[in-house]
Design a protein around this motif. Structure first.
Motif, short mmCIF file in Angstrom:
data_model
loop_
_atom_site.label_atom_id
_atom_site.label_comp_id
_atom_site.label_asym_id
_atom_site.label_seq_id
_atom_site.Cartn_x
_atom_site.Cartn_y
_atom_site.Cartn_z
N UNK A 1 -3.85 31.99 50.58
CA UNK A 1 -3.13 33.06 50.71
C UNK A 1 -3.19 33.89 49.58
N UNK A 2 -2.89 35.43 49.97
CA UNK A 2 -2.91 36.31 48.69
C UNK A 2 -1.30 36.41 48.55
N UNK A 3 -0.82 36.01 47.51
CA UNK A 3 0.56 36.16 47.19
C UNK A 3 0.85 37.44 46.51
N UNK A 4 1.56 38.35 46.84
CA UNK A 4 1.52 39.74 46.35
C UNK A 4 2.51 39.97 44.87
N UNK A 5 3.23 38.69 44.44
CA UNK A 5 4.08 38.96 43.56
C UNK A 5 3.37 38.44 41.99
N UNK A 6 2.24 38.17 42.15
CA UNK A 6 1.62 37.72 40.77
C UNK A 6 0.82 38.57 39.82
N UNK A 7 1.36 39.98 40.08
CA UNK A 7 0.28 40.82 39.37
C UNK A 7 1.49 41.63 38.36
N UNK B 1 6.15 46.15 44.76
CA UNK B 1 6.16 46.18 43.54
C UNK B 1 5.75 44.92 42.75
N UNK B 2 5.77 44.83 41.50
CA UNK B 2 5.10 43.89 40.65
C UNK B 2 5.76 42.65 41.12
N UNK B 3 7.10 42.46 41.49
CA UNK B 3 7.77 41.52 41.70
C UNK B 3 7.53 40.85 43.33
N UNK B 4 6.83 41.72 44.10
CA UNK B 4 6.31 41.08 45.46
C UNK B 4 7.47 41.94 46.28
N UNK B 5 7.85 42.59 46.26
CA UNK B 5 9.06 43.45 47.16
C UNK B 5 8.33 44.60 47.68
N UNK B 6 8.74 44.80 48.76
CA UNK B 6 8.28 46.31 49.53
C UNK B 6 9.28 47.30 49.15
N UNK B 7 8.35 48.28 48.58
CA UNK B 7 9.05 49.36 48.04
C UNK B 7 8.81 50.84 49.12
N UNK B 8 7.90 50.73 49.97
CA UNK B 8 7.64 51.64 50.95
C UNK B 8 6.73 50.94 52.06
N UNK C 1 12.77 43.77 50.65
CA UNK C 1 12.55 42.37 50.94
C UNK C 1 11.22 41.89 50.56
N UNK C 2 11.01 40.45 50.19
CA UNK C 2 9.61 40.16 49.66
C UNK C 2 8.76 40.45 50.87
N UNK C 3 7.71 40.86 50.46
CA UNK C 3 6.29 41.26 51.18
C UNK C 3 5.88 39.86 51.82
N UNK C 4 5.38 39.55 53.26
CA UNK C 4 4.78 38.44 53.28
C UNK C 4 3.32 38.20 52.63
N UNK C 5 2.95 37.09 52.39
CA UNK C 5 1.71 36.72 51.85
C UNK C 5 0.77 37.02 52.94
#
Length: 126
Positions: free
Chosen positions: A20-26, A115-122, A8-12
């Motif tokens: 907010x820090x958005x985690x999908x922009x890298x 991940x680079x798309x902002x989804x939780x992987x672990x 699922x998408x990680x919360x900002x």
């Protein structure tokens, strides 16, 4: 909050005095978000380990550490003692309460790999 599952998408990360820090922009970078405390030795050791990994030449890791302690002066001192220099350090007074709820820190200090798309992987510990 309550929807922390792999895939699922990680919360900002909501900040008190900044956007907010958005985690999908890298683009091709994985992000590690490590919640830690001076009183939690395991989370403090993870901080150092992750910072060392992220600082390797060619690393595709970005580390964001968030100290949950109210005493940010102690936390900053410990990071210097530990020689821990993450990509970004945040302290409890800089982070909105909603972020702690979203990442369920009441259950303890945890790490999240995104991940680079902002989804939780672990999520560790689970």
């Amino acid at each position: 909050s309550g929807n922390l599952k792999i895939g699922v998408e990680a919360p900002a990360i909501e900040l008190t005095a900044a956007p907010p820090l958005l985690l999908s922009s890298h683009s091709d970078t994985y992000t590690i978000v490590n919640f830690w405390s001076a009183q939690d030795a395991a989370s403090r050791l993870r901080n150092k380990k992750y910072a060392d990994m992220a600082s390797l030449e060619g690393s595709k890791l970005r580390l964001i550490t968030i100290c949950v302690d109210e005493d940010s002066a102690l936390a900053k001192e410990l990071m210097m003692i530990d020689n821990c220099f993450p990509s970004q350090s945040l302290f409890s007074e800089q982070v909105e309460e909603s972020t702690f709820a979203d990442y369920q820190t009441a259950t303890g200090c945890r790490s999240f790999i995104i991940d680079p798309f902002g989804n939780l992987t672990s999520i560790s510990p689970v």
